[in-house]
Scaffold this motif. Structure first.
Motif, PDB file in Angstrom:
ATOM      1  N   UNK A  90       0.727  -1.223   0.001  1.00 35.37           N
ATOM      2  CA  UNK A  90       0.021   0.040   0.075  1.00 35.37           C
ATOM      3  C   UNK A  90       0.664   1.310  -0.039  1.00 35.37           C
ATOM      4  N   UNK A  91       0.410   2.315  -0.895  1.00 39.53           N
ATOM      5  CA  UNK A  91       1.301   3.299  -1.189  1.00 39.53           C
ATOM      6  C   UNK A  91       2.402   3.311  -1.840  1.00 39.53           C
ATOM      7  N   UNK A  92       2.595   2.194  -2.587  1.00 39.85           N
ATOM      8  CA  UNK A  92       3.871   1.902  -3.414  1.00 39.85           C
ATOM      9  C   UNK A  92       3.490   2.561  -4.919  1.00 39.85           C
ATOM     10  N   UNK A  93       2.240   2.354  -5.012  1.00 41.43           N
ATOM     11  CA  UNK A  93       1.881   2.947  -6.586  1.00 41.43           C
ATOM     12  C   UNK A  93       1.741   1.709  -7.425  1.00 41.43           C
ATOM     13  N   UNK A  94       1.441   0.615  -6.946  1.00 44.28           N
ATOM     14  CA  UNK A  94       1.507  -0.783  -7.486  1.00 44.28           C
ATOM     15  C   UNK A  94       0.272  -0.762  -8.355  1.00 44.28           C
ATOM     16  N   UNK A  95      -1.024  -0.432  -7.766  1.00 46.41           N
ATOM     17  CA  UNK A  95      -2.127  -0.342  -8.416  1.00 46.41           C
ATOM     18  C   UNK A  95      -2.009   0.426  -9.933  1.00 46.41           C
ATOM     19  N   UNK A  96      -1.679   1.853  -9.713  1.00 43.12           N
ATOM     20  CA  UNK A  96      -1.377   2.753 -10.667  1.00 43.12           C
ATOM     21  C   UNK A  96      -0.483   1.941 -11.937  1.00 43.12           C
ATOM     22  N   UNK A 142       4.021 -13.096 -12.537  1.00 40.43           N
ATOM     23  CA  UNK A 142       3.884 -12.673 -10.979  1.00 40.43           C
ATOM     24  C   UNK A 142       5.029 -11.514 -10.683  1.00 40.43           C
ATOM     25  N   UNK A 143       4.298 -10.425 -10.335  1.00 36.95           N
ATOM     26  CA  UNK A 143       5.001  -9.355  -9.907  1.00 36.95           C
ATOM     27  C   UNK A 143       4.966  -8.900  -8.595  1.00 36.95           C
ATOM     28  N   UNK A 144       5.838  -8.207  -7.867  1.00 40.64           N
ATOM     29  CA  UNK A 144       5.617  -7.834  -6.463  1.00 40.64           C
ATOM     30  C   UNK A 144       6.210  -6.436  -6.642  1.00 40.64           C
ATOM     31  N   UNK A 145       5.575  -5.198  -6.315  1.00 41.88           N
ATOM     32  CA  UNK A 145       5.859  -4.013  -6.411  1.00 41.88           C
ATOM     33  C   UNK A 145       6.007  -3.324  -4.854  1.00 41.88           C
ATOM     34  N   UNK A 146       7.010  -3.041  -4.523  1.00 40.20           N
ATOM     35  CA  UNK A 146       7.396  -2.433  -3.215  1.00 40.20           C
ATOM     36  C   UNK A 146       7.901  -0.959  -3.167  1.00 40.20           C
ATOM     37  N   UNK A 147       8.068  -0.560  -1.980  1.00 39.55           N
ATOM     38  CA  UNK A 147       8.568   1.017  -2.052  1.00 39.55           C
ATOM     39  C   UNK A 147       9.029   1.110  -0.459  1.00 39.55           C
TER      40      UNK A 147
END
Length: 216
Positions: free
Chosen positions: A15-21, A135-140
């Motif tokens: 959450x807050x990483x911008x992954x949805x966008x 499969x992708x993981x987006x972090x920040x």
């Protein structure tokens, strides 16, 4: 992953990483639909979709997908309105065993019918045996996540930090309950991306380049 054949891209994100966008941008570049948890829950609740209802739709003489696609179009507009008006509050997106089973049915039906990008907490697991799945993981970093939420939602630093902690715990509990693994286990993913120092457009292009679709 071969984009010339039917494919599914799943994105887990902090959450807050911008992954949805990022997921929406990747879907737009590839010309496919984007699905996420909030939309699936809106569809289930608004149209009373259950595993039994989906089986009934599948049992009709005509394509169940035609029925679902009609429902999806209505639900998509509804969920987008919720997002614009700030109604969606992810910690309230509670999931029962029945809802999880229904989600899996819907997602697998979608992937059987068309290529798509899915942002969700269990996508990597649902499609773990799919022959053309990325499969992708987006972090920040926590600091970047807090700053992004403060700007996007107009909330204080303390509120942003509390919301992140709440959602992180909820998502991890969800994944552990329904998949038996951790959402932070990088072995569940083909690609792990940090958003730090990158824009959403840059990460979307990075993903497209990774799958050989950078020119699309």
């Amino acid at each position: 992953m071969n984009t010339k054949e039917k494919f599914v891209i799943t994105i887990n994100r902090e959450m807050g990483s911008g992954g949805r966008t990022v997921g929406e941008k990747v879907a737009g570049r590839l010309g496919v639909k984007f699905y996420d948890k909030a939309l699936l829950k809106a569809l289930q609740e608004r149209y009373d979709l259950t595993t039994e209802e989906i089986e009934r739709m599948k049992g009709r003489n005509h394509s169940w997908w035609a029925d679902f696609n009609r429902i999806f179009s209505l639900g998509y507009a509804m969920s987008q309105s919720y997002y614009r008006n700030g109604v969606i509050n992810e910690p309230d997106l509670l999931t029962t065993d029945e809802m999880f089973a229904t989600e899996c049915e819907i997602l697998q039906g979608i992937a059987e019918s068309e290529s798509c990008v899915i942002a969700g907490r269990s996508g990597f697991y649902v499609f773990r045996e799919h022959p053309n799945h990325l499969s992708i993981l987006i972090q920040a970093s926590l600091e970047q996540r807090i700053s992004r939420l403060m700007a996007k939602r107009g909330i204080s630093r303390e509120e942003a930090a509390e919301l992140i902690a709440q959602v992180d715990k909820m998502r991890e509990n969800y994944v552990q309950r329904y998949t038996g693994t951790s959402r932070y286990d990088t072995r569940n993913y083909d690609l792990v991306v940090s958003m730090d120092g990158k824009t959403e457009d840059e990460v979307a292009l990075l993903i497209l380049s990774y799958i050989g679709a950078g020119g699309q």
